[in-house]
Design a protein around this motif. Sequence first.
Motif, PDB file in Angstrom:
ATOM      1  N   ARG A 170       0.835  -1.193   0.000  1.00 46.23           N
ATOM      2  CA  ARG A 170       0.000   0.000   0.000  1.00 46.23           C
ATOM      3  C   ARG A 170       0.872   1.246   0.000  1.00 46.23           C
ATOM      4  NH1 ARG A 170      -5.173  -0.874   0.574  1.00 46.23           N
ATOM      5  NH2 ARG A 170      -5.499   1.364   0.829  1.00 46.23           N
ATOM      6  N   LEU A 171       0.316   2.292  -0.590  1.00 44.59           N
ATOM      7  CA  LEU A 171       1.004   3.575  -0.623  1.00 44.59           C
ATOM      8  C   LEU A 171      -0.046   4.656  -0.414  1.00 44.59           C
ATOM      9  CD1 LEU A 171       3.777   4.918  -1.184  1.00 44.59           C
ATOM     10  CD2 LEU A 171       3.048   5.167  -3.546  1.00 44.59           C
ATOM     11  N   GLU A 172      -0.010   5.298   0.728  1.00 40.63           N
ATOM     12  CA  GLU A 172      -1.027   6.292   1.079  1.00 40.63           C
ATOM     13  C   GLU A 172      -0.356   7.552   1.607  1.00 40.63           C
ATOM     14  OE1 GLU A 172      -3.171   3.919   3.899  1.00 40.63           O
ATOM     15  OE2 GLU A 172      -4.656   3.355   2.396  1.00 40.63           O
ATOM     16  N   PRO A 173       0.155   8.394   0.712  1.00 39.62           N
ATOM     17  CA  PRO A 173       0.852   9.602   1.159  1.00 39.62           C
ATOM     18  C   PRO A 173      -0.066  10.566   1.887  1.00 39.62           C
ATOM     19  CG  PRO A 173       0.427   9.698  -1.201  1.00 39.62           C
ATOM     20  CD  PRO A 173       0.066   8.309  -0.756  1.00 39.62           C
ATOM     21  N   SER A 174       0.488  11.214   2.902  1.00 35.86           N
ATOM     22  CA  SER A 174      -0.269  12.206   3.652  1.00 35.86           C
ATOM     23  C   SER A 174       0.180  13.599   3.223  1.00 35.86           C
ATOM     24  CB  SER A 174      -0.026  12.034   5.158  1.00 35.86           C
ATOM     25  OG  SER A 174      -0.555  13.124   5.879  1.00 35.86           O
ATOM     26  N   PHE A 175      -0.763  14.398   2.752  1.00 40.93           N
ATOM     27  CA  PHE A 175      -0.435  15.752   2.312  1.00 40.93           C
ATOM     28  C   PHE A 175      -0.104  16.656   3.497  1.00 40.93           C
ATOM     29  CE2 PHE A 175      -3.062  14.136  -1.156  1.00 40.93           C
ATOM     30  CZ  PHE A 175      -2.268  14.444  -2.239  1.00 40.93           C
ATOM     31  N   GLU A 176      -0.566  16.285   4.685  1.00 42.93           N
ATOM     32  CA  GLU A 176      -0.353  17.120   5.856  1.00 42.93           C
ATOM     33  C   GLU A 176       0.993  16.858   6.524  1.00 42.93           C
ATOM     34  OE1 GLU A 176      -3.209  15.320   5.424  1.00 42.93           O
ATOM     35  OE2 GLU A 176      -4.288  17.047   4.619  1.00 42.93           O
ATOM     36  N   ASP A 177       1.599  15.722   6.225  1.00 42.48           N
ATOM     37  CA  ASP A 177       2.844  15.311   6.887  1.00 42.48           C
ATOM     38  C   ASP A 177       4.025  15.558   5.945  1.00 42.48           C
ATOM     39  OD1 ASP A 177       4.993  13.973   8.049  1.00 42.48           O
ATOM     40  OD2 ASP A 177       3.727  12.403   8.885  1.00 42.48           O
ATOM     41  N   LYS A 178       4.821  16.600   6.233  1.00 40.49           N
ATOM     42  CA  LYS A 178       5.932  16.955   5.356  1.00 40.49           C
ATOM     43  C   LYS A 178       7.004  15.869   5.323  1.00 40.49           C
ATOM     44  CE  LYS A 178       5.422  21.973   5.550  1.00 40.49           C
ATOM     45  NZ  LYS A 178       6.083  23.266   5.844  1.00 40.49           N
ATOM     46  N   GLU A 179       7.212  15.206   6.457  1.00 39.99           N
ATOM     47  CA  GLU A 179       8.203  14.124   6.479  1.00 39.99           C
ATOM     48  C   GLU A 179       7.739  12.962   5.615  1.00 39.99           C
ATOM     49  OE1 GLU A 179       9.288  12.893  10.366  1.00 39.99           O
ATOM     50  OE2 GLU A 179      10.077  14.849  10.970  1.00 39.99           O
ATOM     51  N   ASP A 180       6.444  12.684   5.646  1.00 40.45           N
ATOM     52  CA  ASP A 180       5.900  11.603   4.820  1.00 40.45           C
ATOM     53  C   ASP A 180       6.050  11.945   3.343  1.00 40.45           C
ATOM     54  OD1 ASP A 180       4.450   9.070   4.570  1.00 40.45           O
ATOM     55  OD2 ASP A 180       2.817  10.280   3.797  1.00 40.45           O
ATOM     56  N   LEU A 181       5.792  13.197   2.983  1.00 39.21           N
ATOM     57  CA  LEU A 181       5.954  13.616   1.591  1.00 39.21           C
ATOM     58  C   LEU A 181       7.404  13.509   1.154  1.00 39.21           C
ATOM     59  CD1 LEU A 181       3.613  16.728   1.161  1.00 39.21           C
ATOM     60  CD2 LEU A 181       3.399  14.499   0.060  1.00 39.21           C
ATOM     61  N   ALA A 182       8.320  13.891   2.053  1.00 37.55           N
ATOM     62  CA  ALA A 182       9.750  13.790   1.730  1.00 37.55           C
ATOM     63  C   ALA A 182      10.134  12.337   1.483  1.00 37.55           C
ATOM     64  CB  ALA A 182      10.583  14.380   2.863  1.00 37.55           C
ATOM     65  N   ALA A 194       9.112  18.130  -5.892  1.00 39.62           N
ATOM     66  CA  ALA A 194       8.967  18.046  -4.441  1.00 39.62           C
ATOM     67  C   ALA A 194       9.007  19.433  -3.815  1.00 39.62           C
ATOM     68  CB  ALA A 194      10.072  17.167  -3.858  1.00 39.62           C
ATOM     69  N   GLN A 195       9.928  20.251  -4.287  1.00 36.39           N
ATOM     70  CA  GLN A 195      10.035  21.607  -3.754  1.00 36.39           C
ATOM     71  C   GLN A 195       8.790  22.428  -4.074  1.00 36.39           C
ATOM     72  OE1 GLN A 195      12.311  22.764  -1.699  1.00 36.39           O
ATOM     73  NE2 GLN A 195      11.154  24.663  -1.592  1.00 36.39           N
ATOM     74  N   ARG A 196       8.278  22.280  -5.279  1.00 35.02           N
ATOM     75  CA  ARG A 196       7.067  23.018  -5.657  1.00 35.02           C
ATOM     76  C   ARG A 196       5.883  22.610  -4.784  1.00 35.02           C
ATOM     77  NH1 ARG A 196       9.448  22.702 -11.043  1.00 35.02           N
ATOM     78  NH2 ARG A 196       8.606  20.598 -11.361  1.00 35.02           N
ATOM     79  N   LEU A 197       5.771  21.316  -4.518  1.00 32.87           N
ATOM     80  CA  LEU A 197       4.650  20.839  -3.721  1.00 32.87           C
ATOM     81  C   LEU A 197       4.762  21.358  -2.289  1.00 32.87           C
ATOM     82  CD1 LEU A 197       2.123  19.118  -4.082  1.00 32.87           C
ATOM     83  CD2 LEU A 197       3.392  17.192  -3.131  1.00 32.87           C
ATOM     84  N   ARG A 198       5.978  21.413  -1.759  1.00 34.81           N
ATOM     85  CA  ARG A 198       6.160  21.948  -0.404  1.00 34.81           C
ATOM     86  C   ARG A 198       5.691  23.398  -0.340  1.00 34.81           C
ATOM     87  NH1 ARG A 198      11.483  19.750  -1.026  1.00 34.81           N
ATOM     88  NH2 ARG A 198      11.576  17.628  -0.192  1.00 34.81           N
ATOM     89  N   ILE A 199       5.993  24.158  -1.396  1.00 36.19           N
ATOM     90  CA  ILE A 199       5.576  25.565  -1.444  1.00 36.19           C
ATOM     91  C   ILE A 199       4.058  25.663  -1.466  1.00 36.19           C
ATOM     92  CG2 ILE A 199       5.559  27.660  -2.866  1.00 36.19           C
ATOM     93  CD1 ILE A 199       8.386  26.860  -3.799  1.00 36.19           C
ATOM     94  N   TYR A 200       3.414  24.813  -2.289  1.00 37.82           N
ATOM     95  CA  TYR A 200       1.967  24.868  -2.433  1.00 37.82           C
ATOM     96  C   TYR A 200       1.257  24.505  -1.138  1.00 37.82           C
ATOM     97  CZ  TYR A 200       3.254  24.566  -7.381  1.00 37.82           C
ATOM     98  OH  TYR A 200       3.819  24.764  -8.615  1.00 37.82           O
ATOM     99  N   LEU A 201       1.850  23.556  -0.385  1.00 42.33           N
ATOM    100  CA  LEU A 201       1.181  23.056   0.806  1.00 42.33           C
ATOM    101  C   LEU A 201       1.536  23.828   2.077  1.00 42.33           C
ATOM    102  CD1 LEU A 201       1.482  19.215   0.161  1.00 42.33           C
ATOM    103  CD2 LEU A 201      -0.456  20.720  -0.301  1.00 42.33           C
ATOM    104  N   THR A 202       2.422  24.812   1.957  1.00 43.83           N
ATOM    105  CA  THR A 202       2.792  25.630   3.105  1.00 43.83           C
ATOM    106  C   THR A 202       1.821  26.787   3.253  1.00 43.83           C
ATOM    107  OG1 THR A 202       5.140  25.108   2.834  1.00 43.83           O
ATOM    108  CG2 THR A 202       4.584  27.054   4.153  1.00 43.83           C
TER     109      THR A 202
END
Length: 239
Positions: free
Chosen positions: A87-99, A228-236
């Motif tokens: 299974r692969l269930e990324p969490s958009f709220e968890d920056k460490e999980d996204l990394a 990855a960097q772009r997504l971090r910006i969008y989710l901050t």
Amino acid sequence: MNTAPSSTIARGHSLPDEVAKRIRTSIESGSIEPGKRLPTQQELAEAYGVSRPVIREAVSILKSDGLVISQQGRGHFVNPQGASVFRLEPSFEDKEDLADLFQFLMAVEVAATEQAATHRSPSDLDAIRQHLDGLETAIRENRNGVDEDMKFHRAILQATHNAYFISFGEFLESRVRNLIRTARENTARSQDMVKRVQHEHEAIFKAIAAQDAEGARAAAAHHLDNAAQRLRIYLTPAD
């Protein structure tokens, strides 16, 4: 009798998925032991604050994973052998999980792009070029280009001629589709960003066209690192 955690779930877009995730966590933590019977549907519904149909669907998800098995007349039990499905269930709220997710994607996508450069056929290259052109058309028409983006990367996987890269790529695509869509839709808000992303795609295509494995690997790594960097910006959240 086993008891389920009593933390109720806030209403969301996919209650069955969230309930299944919570039950899976309980199983993995040992709160519900392998081989033991799950709490009844009524007990689970009360514990999570949802309806019994939601619980039935959540249990169905766990059964499809092989994590839960049913015994006629006795109920549902935790499979002693564990889940049979990755299974692969990324969490958009968890920056460490996204990394962690992007590190994982890097290992797969970069290697696949490198292999595509050495194994691609002329028809493979035509397909990749077609979807790259489709992206360019989407940009000109001021569309987000999500579908074209996914087709471009899917064509690269096809060019590896490796069934494992292809099938696992399809799995990844289905699990991180929302992440891809979020990144692409946010990118589309900035013409400057759109052009930079398209330049990254062009660099990948040129390396594959030249059958430059090292260049393809570097271009794919650069693209994913930037994504990855772009997504971090969008989710901050904005200050």
